[in-house]
Design an enzyme around this catalytic site. Sequence first.
Site, PDB file in Angstrom:
ATOM      1  N   GLY A 184      75.548  26.378  27.732  1.00  0.00           N
ATOM      2  CA  GLY A 184      75.637  27.307  26.607  1.00  0.00           C
ATOM      3  C   GLY A 184      77.017  27.923  26.478  1.00  0.00           C
ATOM      4  O   GLY A 184      77.348  28.540  25.466  1.00  0.00           O
ATOM      5  N   ARG A 185      77.800  27.793  27.523  1.00  0.00           N
ATOM      6  CA  ARG A 185      79.160  28.357  27.454  1.00  0.00           C
ATOM      7  C   ARG A 185      80.125  27.548  28.303  1.00  0.00           C
ATOM      8  O   ARG A 185      81.205  28.019  28.633  1.00  0.00           O
ATOM      9  CB  ARG A 185      79.156  29.794  27.933  1.00  0.00           C
ATOM     10  CG  ARG A 185      78.558  29.976  29.310  1.00  0.00           C
ATOM     11  CD  ARG A 185      78.830  31.346  29.796  1.00  0.00           C
ATOM     12  NE  ARG A 185      78.067  31.649  30.988  1.00  0.00           N
ATOM     13  CZ  ARG A 185      78.240  32.735  31.690  1.00  0.00           C
ATOM     14  NH1 ARG A 185      79.163  33.600  31.325  1.00  0.00           N
ATOM     15  NH2 ARG A 185      77.519  32.964  32.754  1.00  0.00           N
TER      16      ARG A 185
ATOM     17  N   LYS B  87      84.158  26.849  32.113  1.00  0.00           N
ATOM     18  CA  LYS B  87      83.100  27.837  31.904  1.00  0.00           C
ATOM     19  C   LYS B  87      83.660  28.992  31.089  1.00  0.00           C
ATOM     20  O   LYS B  87      84.702  29.541  31.443  1.00  0.00           O
ATOM     21  CB  LYS B  87      82.619  28.328  33.285  1.00  0.00           C
ATOM     22  CG  LYS B  87      81.274  29.000  33.274  1.00  0.00           C
ATOM     23  CD  LYS B  87      80.703  29.022  34.678  1.00  0.00           C
ATOM     24  CE  LYS B  87      79.472  29.893  34.785  1.00  0.00           C
ATOM     25  NZ  LYS B  87      78.918  29.872  36.144  1.00  0.00           N
TER      26      LYS B  87
ATOM     27  N   ASP C 172      77.134  34.379  23.577  1.00  0.00           N
ATOM     28  CA  ASP C 172      78.372  34.289  22.796  1.00  0.00           C
ATOM     29  C   ASP C 172      79.266  33.147  23.259  1.00  0.00           C
ATOM     30  O   ASP C 172      80.366  32.964  22.763  1.00  0.00           O
ATOM     31  CB  ASP C 172      79.133  35.621  22.866  1.00  0.00           C
ATOM     32  CG  ASP C 172      79.411  36.033  24.308  1.00  0.00           C
ATOM     33  OD1 ASP C 172      79.212  35.201  25.228  1.00  0.00           O
ATOM     34  OD2 ASP C 172      79.821  37.190  24.523  1.00  0.00           O
ATOM     35  N   GLY C 173      78.807  32.402  24.260  1.00  0.00           N
ATOM     36  CA  GLY C 173      79.588  31.259  24.724  1.00  0.00           C
ATOM     37  C   GLY C 173      80.751  31.622  25.637  1.00  0.00           C
ATOM     38  O   GLY C 173      81.477  30.755  26.101  1.00  0.00           O
TER      39      GLY C 173
ATOM     40  N   ARG D 290      72.021  18.789  37.442  1.00  0.00           N
ATOM     41  CA  ARG D 290      71.181  19.774  38.133  1.00  0.00           C
ATOM     42  C   ARG D 290      69.741  19.287  38.204  1.00  0.00           C
ATOM     43  O   ARG D 290      69.378  18.342  37.507  1.00  0.00           O
ATOM     44  CB  ARG D 290      71.181  21.079  37.300  1.00  0.00           C
ATOM     45  CG  ARG D 290      72.555  21.622  37.059  1.00  0.00           C
ATOM     46  CD  ARG D 290      72.692  22.140  35.619  1.00  0.00           C
ATOM     47  NE  ARG D 290      74.103  22.378  35.322  1.00  0.00           N
ATOM     48  CZ  ARG D 290      74.721  23.528  35.539  1.00  0.00           C
ATOM     49  NH1 ARG D 290      74.036  24.557  35.977  1.00  0.00           N
ATOM     50  NH2 ARG D 290      76.003  23.654  35.315  1.00  0.00           N
TER      51      ARG D 290
ATOM     52  N   ASP E 104      67.945  25.283  37.206  1.00  0.00           N
ATOM     53  CA  ASP E 104      69.152  24.856  36.477  1.00  0.00           C
ATOM     54  C   ASP E 104      70.418  25.196  37.250  1.00  0.00           C
ATOM     55  O   ASP E 104      71.502  24.756  36.876  1.00  0.00           O
ATOM     56  CB  ASP E 104      69.199  25.494  35.076  1.00  0.00           C
ATOM     57  CG  ASP E 104      69.014  27.003  35.119  1.00  0.00           C
ATOM     58  OD1 ASP E 104      67.981  27.457  35.606  1.00  0.00           O
ATOM     59  OD2 ASP E 104      69.932  27.730  34.688  1.00  0.00           O
ATOM     60  N   ASN E 105      70.279  25.962  38.319  1.00  0.00           N
ATOM     61  CA  ASN E 105      71.444  26.279  39.148  1.00  0.00           C
ATOM     62  C   ASN E 105      71.417  25.511  40.468  1.00  0.00           C
ATOM     63  O   ASN E 105      72.140  25.857  41.398  1.00  0.00           O
ATOM     64  CB  ASN E 105      71.506  27.784  39.418  1.00  0.00           C
ATOM     65  CG  ASN E 105      71.811  28.571  38.149  1.00  0.00           C
ATOM     66  OD1 ASN E 105      72.383  28.032  37.195  1.00  0.00           O
ATOM     67  ND2 ASN E 105      71.431  29.826  38.126  1.00  0.00           N
TER      68      ASN E 105
ATOM     69  N   ASP F 247      76.988  27.405  40.488  1.00  0.00           N
ATOM     70  CA  ASP F 247      76.751  28.539  39.579  1.00  0.00           C
ATOM     71  C   ASP F 247      76.681  29.871  40.315  1.00  0.00           C
ATOM     72  O   ASP F 247      75.611  30.410  40.586  1.00  0.00           O
ATOM     73  CB  ASP F 247      75.485  28.317  38.737  1.00  0.00           C
ATOM     74  CG  ASP F 247      75.812  27.567  37.455  1.00  0.00           C
ATOM     75  OD1 ASP F 247      76.974  27.144  37.303  1.00  0.00           O
ATOM     76  OD2 ASP F 247      74.917  27.408  36.612  1.00  0.00           O
TER      77      ASP F 247
HETATM   78  P1  AMP Z   1      73.292  31.265  34.219  1.00  0.00           P
HETATM   79  O1  AMP Z   1      72.320  32.379  34.468  1.00  0.00           O
HETATM   80  O2  AMP Z   1      74.726  31.721  34.122  1.00  0.00           O
HETATM   81  O3  AMP Z   1      73.127  30.131  35.158  1.00  0.00           O
HETATM   82  O4  AMP Z   1      72.957  30.724  32.753  1.00  0.00           O
HETATM   83  C1  AMP Z   1      71.687  30.304  32.346  1.00  0.00           C
HETATM   84  C2  AMP Z   1      71.789  29.677  30.977  1.00  0.00           C
HETATM   85  O5  AMP Z   1      72.264  30.604  30.030  1.00  0.00           O
HETATM   86  C3  AMP Z   1      72.719  28.480  30.896  1.00  0.00           C
HETATM   87  O6  AMP Z   1      72.166  27.562  29.990  1.00  0.00           O
HETATM   88  C4  AMP Z   1      73.986  29.071  30.359  1.00  0.00           C
HETATM   89  O7  AMP Z   1      74.773  28.136  29.686  1.00  0.00           O
HETATM   90  C5  AMP Z   1      73.450  30.127  29.412  1.00  0.00           C
HETATM   91  N1  AMP Z   1      74.390  31.250  29.231  1.00  0.00           N
HETATM   92  C6  AMP Z   1      74.695  32.225  30.109  1.00  0.00           C
HETATM   93  N2  AMP Z   1      75.597  33.084  29.593  1.00  0.00           N
HETATM   94  C7  AMP Z   1      75.857  32.659  28.327  1.00  0.00           C
HETATM   95  C8  AMP Z   1      76.683  33.107  27.279  1.00  0.00           C
HETATM   96  N3  AMP Z   1      77.447  34.193  27.388  1.00  0.00           N
HETATM   97  N4  AMP Z   1      76.697  32.382  26.143  1.00  0.00           N
HETATM   98  C9  AMP Z   1      75.942  31.306  25.991  1.00  0.00           C
HETATM   99  N5  AMP Z   1      75.131  30.817  26.934  1.00  0.00           N
HETATM  100  C10 AMP Z   1      75.082  31.482  28.097  1.00  0.00           C
HETATM  101 MG    MG Z   2      73.639  28.357  35.433  1.00  0.00          MG
END
Ligand code: AMP
Ligand code: MG
Length: 503
Positions: free
Chosen positions: A105-106, A126, A138-139, A197, A266-267, A276
């Site tokens: 997502g980002r 990232k 917000d990516g 993953r 996913d991590n 992650d």
């Molecule tokens: P994480 O908890 O960082 O492992 O993220 C879990 C999911 O949320 C993953 O698919 C990430 O790409 C997405 N994600 C986390 N933060 C953001 C962000 N600021 N914008 C878009 N996607 C996000």
């Molecule tokens: Mg992650």
Amino acid sequence: MRLAPDRHYDAFMSTLETLRFDNTYVKLPDIFGVKLNPTPFSKPPYLVSFNPEGGALLDLDPREAGRTEFLEYFTGARILPGSNPVAMLYAGHQFGHYVPQLGDGRAILLGEVVNQAGERWDLHVKGAGLTPFSRDGDGRAVLRSTIREYLCSEAMHGLGIPTTRALCIIGSDEEVLREEGVESGAMLVRLSPSHVRFGSFEVFYYRNQHDSIRLLADYVIAHHFPHLAVVGDKYLQFLTEVVTRTGRLMAEWQAVGFAHGVMNTDNMSILGLTLDYGPFGFLDDYNPGFICNHSDRGGRYAFHRQPTIANWNLHALAEALLPLLTEEQAKEALAVFEPAMVARYRELMQRKFGLTEWRTDDAELLTGLLAILHANHIDYTNFFRALGRFSTEDGVPNSDPRDMFVDRSAFDAWARRYRERLLSEGSKNEDRQRRMNRANPKYVLRNYLAHQAIALAREKRDFSEIDRLLTVLRDPYAEQPTMERYAIPPPDWGKHLAVSCSS
Ligand code: AMP
Ligand code: MG
């Protein structure tokens, strides 16, 4: 020489333009990801930190980090020759619940660089901007969280623990809104042989796209488990190896005192790497129930639950592989988890104690110690380092570890058993002490240390502390006399810093 070139080229080093890409993931069918470029920052980028060791993995000349193009290539303002950027698709179980679509997502995979040794390194950015997988996000990533991941991944590598690596952090004054307020955006360039993953498999299982599971398994086996490509029961062997690696990784985390904080599927890396880094934490005082993630109210990912959770996650992976395996095969592979984890944990704890073998009774020595460390609020890292100065000689007070205890008698009782145990295998002080210093790190990335580097970076735009920490943590088993201050347990203000999922 008046016409001296401003850059020096080493025949064995790559420039940004000569990195050798061989992008395999992006060649998988379209449903495996979405091709798109990073979105450059709206404000000018600047280099926060460059990790020459990360560059060396790519054979990248470290001087390349000084070029403006370096910032442009890694933030999407220019496209690296040979790269073919893609956001990867995955799903996953988050806090026990299946989320059907996550994906990068980002983050964006710029491509795969093959170095001269033939190693393959994903260049993964990232904080690279919106993707079709961004959901409500917000990516972007904030400077704070990129510094934490950057430092911790290199710290873990220094400790000898399998992990993704880091190339650099690029910052900008682009504003990013988080729970805590307005922060500045940053991008982390991360390196890993693969970013596949557990959730990369789960997404196809729950969508009933079994052909894609097979394709992905064959792809991962071909590139990362090539010795299995030719065996008859390759999917069984593949799962068995993922289970083994994950079990061993849990042992490493437990032995060093690392809590990941968000062990969603996913991590979880298919290669058994630490992946992650979010609200992770190293133990200061020994506390098995340590919860490093402020958002984890129920303590699902508490320190002592990590092996159990890893096993749970492996079951989720095994289920996603059921189209390739019989249930009996899946169970057979999963059964390897506990022995693999326990064997590695024993090996590591044996080394931490300076023992040359592990005997059945040693489990009691270990649990006895952990109980008194917990009861006396003793710093886990520093205790083992101090234990490396333990002497079996008569009359030596062993004040280094002993003085850490309020209740000295608790230590004395334990130390008597430890001494007997050492003598029973004819342990020699000097030899053991040398071995123990290679097993018990002096420096770990304590939360308050990361916090200090982040504060300086955010408030003064001073990134020097990041580089100093990188240097210290690269060599955590060495004494490094000028760096003593990084081995000190947290001061009061640094003891219970809240770290949430916000990043
Ligand atoms: P994480 O908890 O960082 O492992 O993220 C879990 C999911 O949320 C993953 O698919 C990430 O790409 C997405 N994600 C986390 N933060 C953001 C962000 N600021 N914008 C878009 N996607 C996000
Ligand atoms: Mg992650």
